[in-house]
Write a protein that holds these residues in place. Sequence first.
Motif, PDB file in Angstrom:
ATOM      1  N   ILE A 100     -12.402  48.460   8.736  1.00  0.00           N
ATOM      2  CA  ILE A 100     -14.046  48.360   7.970  1.00  0.00           C
ATOM      3  C   ILE A 100     -13.474  46.876   8.107  1.00  0.00           C
ATOM      4  O   ILE A 100     -12.788  46.268   7.535  1.00  0.00           O
ATOM      5  CB  ILE A 100     -13.865  49.059   6.503  1.00  0.00           C
ATOM      6  N   SER A 101     -15.055  46.323   8.312  1.00  0.00           N
ATOM      7  CA  SER A 101     -14.917  44.611   8.708  1.00  0.00           C
ATOM      8  C   SER A 101     -16.126  43.843   7.697  1.00  0.00           C
ATOM      9  O   SER A 101     -16.719  45.011   6.901  1.00  0.00           O
ATOM     10  CB  SER A 101     -14.778  44.007   9.497  1.00  0.00           C
ATOM     11  N   THR A 102     -16.740  43.072   8.071  1.00  0.00           N
ATOM     12  CA  THR A 102     -17.961  42.533   6.929  1.00  0.00           C
ATOM     13  C   THR A 102     -18.519  41.776   7.732  1.00  0.00           C
ATOM     14  O   THR A 102     -18.509  41.057   8.584  1.00  0.00           O
ATOM     15  CB  THR A 102     -16.376  41.948   6.084  1.00  0.00           C
ATOM     16  N   ASP A 103     -19.789  41.145   7.006  1.00  0.00           N
ATOM     17  CA  ASP A 103     -20.815  40.365   6.851  1.00  0.00           C
ATOM     18  C   ASP A 103     -20.498  39.022   6.977  1.00  0.00           C
ATOM     19  O   ASP A 103     -21.177  38.145   7.432  1.00  0.00           O
ATOM     20  CB  ASP A 103     -22.155  40.652   6.835  1.00  0.00           C
ATOM     21  N   TYR A 104     -19.413  38.773   6.487  1.00  0.00           N
ATOM     22  CA  TYR A 104     -18.890  37.014   6.307  1.00  0.00           C
ATOM     23  C   TYR A 104     -18.431  36.666   7.250  1.00  0.00           C
ATOM     24  O   TYR A 104     -17.735  35.286   7.588  1.00  0.00           O
ATOM     25  CB  TYR A 104     -18.617  36.995   4.553  1.00  0.00           C
ATOM     26  N   VAL A 105     -18.044  37.815   8.319  1.00  0.00           N
ATOM     27  CA  VAL A 105     -17.741  36.533   9.833  1.00  0.00           C
ATOM     28  C   VAL A 105     -18.509  36.151  10.266  1.00  0.00           C
ATOM     29  O   VAL A 105     -18.944  35.219  11.454  1.00  0.00           O
ATOM     30  CB  VAL A 105     -17.181  37.919  10.961  1.00  0.00           C
ATOM     31  N   PHE A 106     -19.970  36.172   9.905  1.00  0.00           N
ATOM     32  CA  PHE A 106     -21.047  35.384  10.244  1.00  0.00           C
ATOM     33  C   PHE A 106     -21.699  33.737   9.410  1.00  0.00           C
ATOM     34  O   PHE A 106     -21.382  33.925   8.009  1.00  0.00           O
ATOM     35  CB  PHE A 106     -22.997  36.413  10.833  1.00  0.00           C
ATOM     36  N   ASN A 107     -22.510  32.586   9.845  1.00  0.00           N
ATOM     37  CA  ASN A 107     -22.836  31.627   9.381  1.00  0.00           C
ATOM     38  C   ASN A 107     -23.767  31.693   8.662  1.00  0.00           C
ATOM     39  O   ASN A 107     -23.449  30.499   7.812  1.00  0.00           O
ATOM     40  CB  ASN A 107     -21.934  31.021  10.196  1.00  0.00           C
ATOM     41  N   GLY A 108     -24.303  32.667   8.557  1.00  0.00           N
ATOM     42  CA  GLY A 108     -25.579  32.858   7.977  1.00  0.00           C
ATOM     43  C   GLY A 108     -26.893  31.820   8.566  1.00  0.00           C
ATOM     44  O   GLY A 108     -27.746  31.837   7.761  1.00  0.00           O
ATOM     45  N   GLU A 109     -26.339  31.529   9.917  1.00  0.00           N
ATOM     46  CA  GLU A 109     -27.614  30.445  10.958  1.00  0.00           C
ATOM     47  C   GLU A 109     -28.606  30.980  11.247  1.00  0.00           C
ATOM     48  O   GLU A 109     -29.584  30.619  12.064  1.00  0.00           O
ATOM     49  CB  GLU A 109     -27.458  29.287  10.781  1.00  0.00           C
ATOM     50  N   ALA A 110     -28.299  33.186  11.385  1.00  0.00           N
ATOM     51  CA  ALA A 110     -29.388  33.307  11.712  1.00  0.00           C
ATOM     52  C   ALA A 110     -30.758  33.707  10.961  1.00  0.00           C
ATOM     53  O   ALA A 110     -30.822  32.902  10.180  1.00  0.00           O
ATOM     54  CB  ALA A 110     -28.962  35.403  11.928  1.00  0.00           C
ATOM     55  N   PHE A 111     -31.562  34.254  11.690  1.00  0.00           N
ATOM     56  CA  PHE A 111     -33.161  34.474  11.124  1.00  0.00           C
ATOM     57  C   PHE A 111     -33.510  35.609  11.527  1.00  0.00           C
ATOM     58  O   PHE A 111     -34.936  36.147  11.341  1.00  0.00           O
ATOM     59  CB  PHE A 111     -34.452  33.527  11.266  1.00  0.00           C
ATOM     60  N   CYS A 112     -33.132  36.760  12.161  1.00  0.00           N
ATOM     61  CA  CYS A 112     -33.272  38.190  12.192  1.00  0.00           C
ATOM     62  C   CYS A 112     -32.348  38.704  12.468  1.00  0.00           C
ATOM     63  O   CYS A 112     -30.997  38.566  12.468  1.00  0.00           O
ATOM     64  CB  CYS A 112     -33.937  38.143  12.996  1.00  0.00           C
ATOM     65  N   PRO A 113     -32.240  40.096  12.930  1.00  0.00           N
ATOM     66  CA  PRO A 113     -31.256  40.334  11.773  1.00  0.00           C
ATOM     67  C   PRO A 113     -29.999  40.900  13.176  1.00  0.00           C
ATOM     68  O   PRO A 113     -29.791  40.671  14.192  1.00  0.00           O
ATOM     69  CB  PRO A 113     -31.800  42.396  11.597  1.00  0.00           C
TER      70      PRO A 113
END
Length: 289
Positions: A100-113
């Motif tokens: 199990i891993s996490t959405d916190y591997v992303f930096n949050g700069e996307a604008f679509c799922p």
Amino acid sequence: MNILVTGGNGQLGSELKHIAFQYPQLNCMFTDVEELDITNQDDIISYVEEHNVGLIINCAAYTAVDKAESDIERARIINATAVKNLIKACELSSAKLIHISTDYVFNGEAFCPLKESDQVIPLGVYGLTKLEGEQYVVSSNEEGIIIRTSWLYSSFGNNFVKTMMRLGVERESLGVIFDQVGTPTYAADLAGAIMSIINSNEKLDKKGKVYHYSNEGVASWYDFALAIFELSGIKCIVNPIEASEYPTPAKRPYYSVLNKKKIKNDFNISIPYWRDSLRSCLYEIEKSN
Ligand SMILES: NC(=O)c1ccc[n+]([C@@H]2O[C@H](COP(=O)([O-])OP(=O)(O)OC[C@H]3O[C@@H](n4cnc5c(N)ncnc54)[C@H](OP(=O)(O)O)[C@@H]3O)[C@@H](O)[C@H]2O)c1
């Protein structure tokens, strides 16, 4: 099949324990750090061999996102190095792994799922060490998958829902962040999805190893808090605030909504809308009080 669940006393581990009786064909063995410390390679290897484990579900993790910023080595040992131990044990016993891993591997700069193939740039130590754990799984030759999830909550353990319910009765009003957007995930739903995946008898590496799972829909923490109060009948005013007004040691992504098309297609899973699942969880919390 004998299944080892690590981190069995955590939110997800407890939800798996709660539903395991519905799957009598699966012999689930739940351990937590007292019985089986995943950072101890010899113990993990012996346990998997002795109990003839065919699948490991790794729910164990260092999940204290802010504390990880000043406790880097411990976070890395649990979230990354220990995953290597699990892979080694899988190799020696031909066992499979669901990690199990996490959405916190992303930096949050996307604008679509976010899709599984999107670029990963963690903002903090927790996300970075979880990503390192993922990379060990991806580069191993063993059969296994990674399921990234987000904003996990449950009637077991401590989480945002329980914190809001406590603060909501103590205070007349609360400021909650509105400029971080994601999807809450009821750990009971994720546990059910994991069991469906295991029961589907689909191979665990047929179309790439990484999958995204959260509940359906989108919310900010502010929306989530409002829904918690509305559905549990707590009268507390919620004021939207910016993340910058609530500084924390770890930076969190502004946007981490996950695209779940791949897991739904590959394993024929249907996923509940987050507000419906929140209602179910609040019912469970009420029952346990
Ligand atoms: N919580 C979230 O919002 C969230 C969001 C996205 C992804 N995830 C991921 O989802 C998974 C499950 O999260 P969760 O919320 O269920 O976590 P949790 O409630 O914090 O449970 C993790 C469990 O692992 C145990 N553990 C820690 N170190 C261990 C070790 N060395 N050996 C064996 N067990 C150990 C913990 O014990 P102690 O409590 O004694 O440390 C705890 O019981 C994790 O991989 C997490 O990274 C969580």
